[in-house]
Design a protein around this motif. Structure first.
Motif, PDB file in Angstrom:
ATOM      1  N   ARG A 519       3.741  -5.178  34.227  1.00  0.00           N
ATOM      2  CA  ARG A 519       4.170  -6.571  34.099  1.00  0.00           C
ATOM      3  C   ARG A 519       5.666  -6.609  33.822  1.00  0.00           C
ATOM      4  O   ARG A 519       6.175  -5.847  32.994  1.00  0.00           O
ATOM      5  N   VAL A 521       8.729  -9.468  32.984  1.00  0.00           N
ATOM      6  CA  VAL A 521       9.043 -10.852  32.634  1.00  0.00           C
ATOM      7  C   VAL A 521      10.558 -11.014  32.653  1.00  0.00           C
ATOM      8  O   VAL A 521      11.282 -10.226  32.039  1.00  0.00           O
ATOM      9  N   GLU A 530       9.957 -16.126  34.642  1.00  0.00           N
ATOM     10  CA  GLU A 530       9.176 -15.674  35.794  1.00  0.00           C
ATOM     11  C   GLU A 530       8.510 -14.344  35.470  1.00  0.00           C
ATOM     12  O   GLU A 530       9.088 -13.505  34.755  1.00  0.00           O
ATOM     13  N   GLU A 531       7.312 -14.155  35.997  1.00  0.00           N
ATOM     14  CA  GLU A 531       6.567 -12.920  35.769  1.00  0.00           C
ATOM     15  C   GLU A 531       6.226 -12.259  37.099  1.00  0.00           C
ATOM     16  O   GLU A 531       5.963 -12.938  38.101  1.00  0.00           O
TER      17      GLU A 531
END
Length: 557
Positions: A519, A521, A530-531
């Motif tokens: 992940r 970020v 936003e990811e």
């Protein structure tokens, strides 16, 4: 008394470095790369204060071809003591490990008493511009986008302001998407008021800044039409007690607004909290970063900020004079700090050194940011009088041991790298795009040196180049968080930091053995978040605000 192995390693940094191989080498490639530069301090025997300062360096992609170029700042001979002509030096990266001197072609073969450099696209046209700080008039060079720069100092409103300027940085102080300019100023000095000092009672030596009055730093607001207005007083930054050498960006309390830390020489450091209304509040004393642990103002030189312990909180490193040790102010995320250097190996390792440039970066790609410091005395005579010191001094490469402390490894990563130098400027970048962080350093009245990072442990990295849309185009101030295998690390896009120098804007994260980032970020300066999921390691990703990943390329080699 029985001495444990751990105590022995902490007491003897050289043995600590030998305890575990660093997994990389820093190889001197200066000559092979085609860098032929020597700094001119102007010294002719009279020991004038500015001769001690050295000059900075920067990595920037001035022609937007994806390869980091090199800018080296230079001084000049004093009036009446002319020996040679020296100018800035701009080296274009050829993409094959070599560089070509394009200074004259770029219009930067300008003679000035240069000190520092700050790189930023202040007009959001996609090409990085240059602010060169000087003794006298600073100079702003606008990148025309065709390989040339234009001196717009007068046109921009920055002209007719002479001082003893040192470090500088670009940042969006108001959140309007435009880069403003912060400039550090040192002391009020001219050859006519140079004070005679002596450490041995016989020969003239360089005075400390205590012999001179301080100067205020400057903040110039970007009007958006190519001009700037002086907002120093309006922003609450006017302060003639400062003697400033280094500046860095951070977010003290996670409110999304960029705050300023300023390293001062023999005066308390300053910490300016961004109120969000165009003004700043100075809180260094209450935050715990103004003085040393024993309440003394130190000789702050260089500074950098990082989430070195992966706590999600930013901490501050400040280089100081010999016998003062480096300060490592660990942040609590709420605006408070504790200097952890006196009670750690960092204090013991750095106490005898006189530090200048410093940079946090993950040199061994293990996922933890290390700390590199270049050292060197200000005066050969003072160094003679200071037992245990020296004029040239070796750098400190402090490897982060998974947040449990730091280990000196300067002597373990290459004999050339560990040599004593009169170090001043320091910047980092992946100049060969092979996925690790390389090193550029300058010496006072000496050569610039380029060191290539050569990995041997098989660790991976992931690289991000950010482009703002609603935010400033350089995305200065953006924070990137990378999560992988249960770990979490963060970095911020920033200008300034170090000493008179600037590292590249793209961010390189060490991933150790991980094959991907689970992940990612991105917290943009505009406030947008936003990811991204499952981004592969071993690649460089270009992220555009609101458009996601627009390009993903493998590392070279």
């Amino acid at each position: 008394m029985r001495i444990s192995r751990r105590d022995l390693l902490l007491a003897v940094p050289a043995l600590a470095g030998a305890a575990s191989a660093p997994g990389f080498q820093l190889r001197d490639v200066t000559t092979a790369a085609g860098l032929r530069f020597r700094h001119n301090s102007g010294a002719f025997g009279e020991k004038l204060l500015p001769e001690t300062m050295g000059a900075g360096c920067a990595f920037l992609d001035f022609d937007r071809d994806g390869w980091m170029d090199i800018l080296l700042v230079n001084g000049m001979d004093w009036p009446g003591h002319k020996r040679t002509r020296t100018t800035l030096a701009l080296y274009r990266n050829n993409g094959d490990g070599t560089f070509t001197d394009v200074t004259r072609k770029a219009g930067l073969d300008v003679e000035m008493c240069g000190l520092g450099v700050a790189v930023g696209d202040y007009d959001n046209d996609g090409f990085p511009d240059l602010l060169i700080t000087c003794l006298g008039q600073n100079r702003l060079f606008r990148n025309l986008g065709d390989g040339r720069f234009q001196d717009v100092t007068e046109k921009s409103g920055l002209g007719r302001r002479e001082s003893f300027s040192t470090s500088a940085l670009w940042f969006d102080s108001t959140g309007d998407g435009l880069l403003d300019l912060f400039v550090c100023n040192y002391v009020r000095w001219s050859p006519e008021i140079d004070v005679r000092c002596s450490v041995d009672g016989k020969r003239k030596s360089y005075c400390t800044p205590e012999a001179y009055r301080g100067e205020t730093c400057w903040l110039f607001r970007n009007r958006g039409d190519g001009t700037f207005e002086d907002a120093t007083a309006k922003a609450g930054l006017f302060d003639t007690s400062s003697k400033s050498l280094g500046a860095a960006l951070l977010d003290l309390n996670g409110d999304g607004r960029l705050d300023l830390f300023v390293a001062n020489d023999t005066q308390p450091n300053k910490l300016y909290r961004n109120r969000g209304n165009g003004s700043f509040e100075e809180i260094a004393l209450t935050a715990g970063v103004a003085f040393s642990e024993d309440g003394k103002a130190r000789a702050g030189m260089g500074v950098d900020v990082a989430d070195y312990d992966r706590s999600g909180r930013e901490s501050i490193a400040v280089t100081n004079f010999n016998n003062e040790m480096l300060a490592l102010f660990r942040g609590d995320g709420k605006g408070g700090f504790t200097d952890v250097a006196p009670s750690s190996e960092i204090g013991r390792i750095t106490r005898g050194s006189l530090g200048f440039g410093c940079v946090f970066a993950d040199f061994d790609l293990d996922g933890w940011q290390d700390l590199l410091v270049v050292n060197g005395h200000i005066d050969d005579i003072a160094a003679e009088a200071d037992a245990g010191s020296g004029y040239p001094q070796p750098p400190h490469l402090l490897l982060n041991k998974a947040g449990r402390g730091f280990q000196e490894a300067g002597v373990d990563v290459g004999s050339a790298f560990g040599q004593p130098r009169v170090g001043r400027g320091l910047a980092t970048a992946d100049f060969d795009l092979d996925g690790d962080v390389d090193v550029l350093m300058t010496e006072n009245a000496g050569p610039a040196k380029l060191f290539r990072n050569e990995q041997s442990a098989g660790r991976r990295a992931i690289r991000f180049e950010l482009q703002g849309v609603q935010s400033n185009r350089d995305a200065i101030g953006a924070r990137v968080v990378v999560e992988s295998g249960g770990s979490r690390q963060s970095q911020r896009v920033h200008t300034g930091s170090s000493y008179l120098s600037q590292s590249e804007l793209p961010l390189t994260f060490g991933m150790d053995r991980a094959e991907r980032a689970d992940r990612v970020v991105v917290e943009w300066p505009s406030g947008r978040v936003e990811e991204f999921a499952r981004l592969p390691a071993g690649r460089r990703h270009r992220l555009v605000e609101g458009k996601g990943v627009v390009e993903s390329l493998p590392f070279k080699g």
